[in-house]
Design a protein around this motif. Structure first.
Motif, PDB file in Angstrom:
ATOM      1  N   MET A   1       0.849  -1.177   0.000  1.00 48.29           N
ATOM      2  CA  MET A   1       0.000   0.000   0.000  1.00 48.29           C
ATOM      3  C   MET A   1       0.894   1.240   0.000  1.00 48.29           C
ATOM      4  N   ASP A   2       0.400   2.264  -0.610  1.00 49.00           N
ATOM      5  CA  ASP A   2       1.135   3.516  -0.743  1.00 49.00           C
ATOM      6  C   ASP A   2       1.335   4.166   0.628  1.00 49.00           C
ATOM      7  N   PRO A   3       2.603   4.451   1.008  1.00 45.21           N
ATOM      8  CA  PRO A   3       2.863   5.088   2.307  1.00 45.21           C
ATOM      9  C   PRO A   3       2.135   6.413   2.471  1.00 45.21           C
ATOM     10  N   LYS A   4       1.922   7.149   1.378  1.00 43.22           N
ATOM     11  CA  LYS A   4       1.202   8.421   1.461  1.00 43.22           C
ATOM     12  C   LYS A   4      -0.239   8.195   1.923  1.00 43.22           C
ATOM     13  N   LYS A   5      -0.874   7.117   1.443  1.00 45.57           N
ATOM     14  CA  LYS A   5      -2.243   6.827   1.856  1.00 45.57           C
ATOM     15  C   LYS A   5      -2.282   6.484   3.342  1.00 45.57           C
ATOM     16  N   ILE A   6      -1.284   5.745   3.813  1.00 42.59           N
ATOM     17  CA  ILE A   6      -1.220   5.412   5.235  1.00 42.59           C
ATOM     18  C   ILE A   6      -1.088   6.682   6.056  1.00 42.59           C
ATOM     19  N   GLU A   7      -0.219   7.585   5.603  1.00 37.82           N
ATOM     20  CA  GLU A   7      -0.060   8.864   6.306  1.00 37.82           C
ATOM     21  C   GLU A   7      -1.362   9.660   6.294  1.00 37.82           C
ATOM     22  N   ASP A   8      -2.078   9.654   5.173  1.00 36.38           N
ATOM     23  CA  ASP A   8      -3.350  10.376   5.090  1.00 36.38           C
ATOM     24  C   ASP A   8      -4.369   9.805   6.070  1.00 36.38           C
ATOM     25  N   ILE A   9      -4.440   8.477   6.149  1.00 32.05           N
ATOM     26  CA  ILE A   9      -5.378   7.842   7.086  1.00 32.05           C
ATOM     27  C   ILE A   9      -4.995   8.195   8.520  1.00 32.05           C
ATOM     28  N   ALA A  10      -3.704   8.089   8.818  1.00 25.31           N
ATOM     29  CA  ALA A  10      -3.239   8.424  10.168  1.00 25.31           C
ATOM     30  C   ALA A  10      -3.532   9.886  10.494  1.00 25.31           C
ATOM     31  N   ARG A  11      -3.349  10.771   9.525  1.00 30.87           N
ATOM     32  CA  ARG A  11      -3.614  12.198   9.737  1.00 30.87           C
ATOM     33  C   ARG A  11      -5.100  12.438   9.994  1.00 30.87           C
ATOM     34  N   GLN A  12      -5.963  11.729   9.248  1.00 26.86           N
ATOM     35  CA  GLN A  12      -7.403  11.881   9.461  1.00 26.86           C
ATOM     36  C   GLN A  12      -7.797  11.429  10.860  1.00 26.86           C
ATOM     37  N   ILE A  13      -7.219  10.319  11.287  1.00 24.57           N
ATOM     38  CA  ILE A  13      -7.498   9.842  12.645  1.00 24.57           C
ATOM     39  C   ILE A  13      -6.999  10.867  13.657  1.00 24.57           C
TER      40      ILE A  13
ATOM     41  N   ASP B   1      -3.152  -9.616   2.074  1.00 24.18           N
ATOM     42  CA  ASP B   1      -2.713 -10.073   0.763  1.00 24.18           C
ATOM     43  C   ASP B   1      -3.283  -9.104  -0.279  1.00 24.18           C
ATOM     44  N   VAL B   2      -2.605  -7.975  -0.468  1.00 26.49           N
ATOM     45  CA  VAL B   2      -3.086  -6.949  -1.378  1.00 26.49           C
ATOM     46  C   VAL B   2      -2.076  -6.734  -2.505  1.00 26.49           C
ATOM     47  N   VAL B   3      -2.582  -6.196  -3.602  1.00 29.73           N
ATOM     48  CA  VAL B   3      -1.730  -5.865  -4.742  1.00 29.73           C
ATOM     49  C   VAL B   3      -1.978  -4.414  -5.127  1.00 29.73           C
ATOM     50  N   THR B   4      -1.034  -3.849  -5.857  1.00 25.84           N
ATOM     51  CA  THR B   4      -1.203  -2.475  -6.309  1.00 25.84           C
ATOM     52  C   THR B   4      -2.208  -2.438  -7.452  1.00 25.84           C
ATOM     53  N   ARG B   5      -2.695  -1.282  -7.736  1.00 20.66           N
ATOM     54  CA  ARG B   5      -3.638  -1.097  -8.838  1.00 20.66           C
ATOM     55  C   ARG B   5      -2.981  -1.507 -10.154  1.00 20.66           C
ATOM     56  N   GLU B   6      -1.709  -1.165 -10.308  1.00 16.60           N
ATOM     57  CA  GLU B   6      -0.980  -1.520 -11.526  1.00 16.60           C
ATOM     58  C   GLU B   6      -0.903  -3.042 -11.687  1.00 16.60           C
ATOM     59  N   GLU B   7      -0.600  -3.746 -10.602  1.00 13.09           N
ATOM     60  CA  GLU B   7      -0.536  -5.207 -10.661  1.00 13.09           C
ATOM     61  C   GLU B   7      -1.896  -5.795 -11.022  1.00 13.09           C
ATOM     62  N   LEU B   8      -2.962  -5.233 -10.466  1.00 13.66           N
ATOM     63  CA  LEU B   8      -4.310  -5.690 -10.774  1.00 13.66           C
ATOM     64  C   LEU B   8      -4.624  -5.472 -12.245  1.00 13.66           C
ATOM     65  N   ASP B   9      -4.274  -4.309 -12.778  1.00 17.88           N
ATOM     66  CA  ASP B   9      -4.529  -4.017 -14.191  1.00 17.88           C
ATOM     67  C   ASP B   9      -3.787  -4.991 -15.095  1.00 17.88           C
ATOM     68  N   VAL B  10      -2.542  -5.294 -14.760  1.00 20.88           N
ATOM     69  CA  VAL B  10      -1.753  -6.248 -15.552  1.00 20.88           C
ATOM     70  C   VAL B  10      -2.417  -7.619 -15.525  1.00 20.88           C
ATOM     71  N   GLN B  11      -2.843  -8.052 -14.346  1.00 12.72           N
ATOM     72  CA  GLN B  11      -3.497  -9.356 -14.226  1.00 12.72           C
ATOM     73  C   GLN B  11      -4.808  -9.401 -15.009  1.00 12.72           C
ATOM     74  N   GLN B  12      -5.553  -8.305 -15.000  1.00  9.77           N
ATOM     75  CA  GLN B  12      -6.802  -8.256 -15.759  1.00  9.77           C
ATOM     76  C   GLN B  12      -6.533  -8.360 -17.254  1.00  9.77           C
ATOM     77  N   GLN B  13      -5.495  -7.704 -17.743  1.00  5.82           N
ATOM     78  CA  GLN B  13      -5.142  -7.783 -19.161  1.00  5.82           C
ATOM     79  C   GLN B  13      -4.719  -9.203 -19.530  1.00  5.82           C
ATOM     80  N   MET B  14      -3.952  -9.831 -18.671  1.00  3.66           N
ATOM     81  CA  MET B  14      -3.537 -11.210 -18.928  1.00  3.66           C
ATOM     82  C   MET B  14      -4.746 -12.139 -18.963  1.00  3.66           C
TER      83      MET B  14
END
Length: 78
Positions: free
Chosen positions: A1-13, A44-57
């Motif tokens: 997961m993107d560290p910036k998103k974690i920081e945003d969630i922590a900041r909101q809390i 067990d998460v993947v990035t959006r880019e990894e998901l897009d690649v898997q969908q194309q495959m």
């Protein structure tokens, strides 16, 4: 997961903490970030880019299966 998103969630809390508790906010925010990172690393998460690649495959594989099914049907007719 993107560290910036974690920081945003922590900041909101942190922003939802009452004003009287703000003096502990810095320590609290760091603790929340640490806990979030620990818990998210267990998922067990993947990035959006990894998901897009898997969908194309998957799409290409599906098309190939359909093509092979058509070829097999033609061979059975002969």
């Amino acid at each position: 997961m993107d560290p910036k998103k974690i920081e945003d969630i922590a900041r909101q809390i942190n922003d939802s903490i009452p004003a009287g508790v703000k003096d502990f906010a810095g320590q609290f925010e760091q603790r929340v970030k640490t806990i979030l990172q620990q818990q998210l690393s267990k998922l067990d998460v993947v990035t959006r880019e990894e998901l897009d690649v898997q969908q194309q495959m998957l799409l290409r594989l599906r098309q190939r299966v359909e093509q092979l099914e058509q070829e097999l049907a033609q061979l059975k007719q002969e």
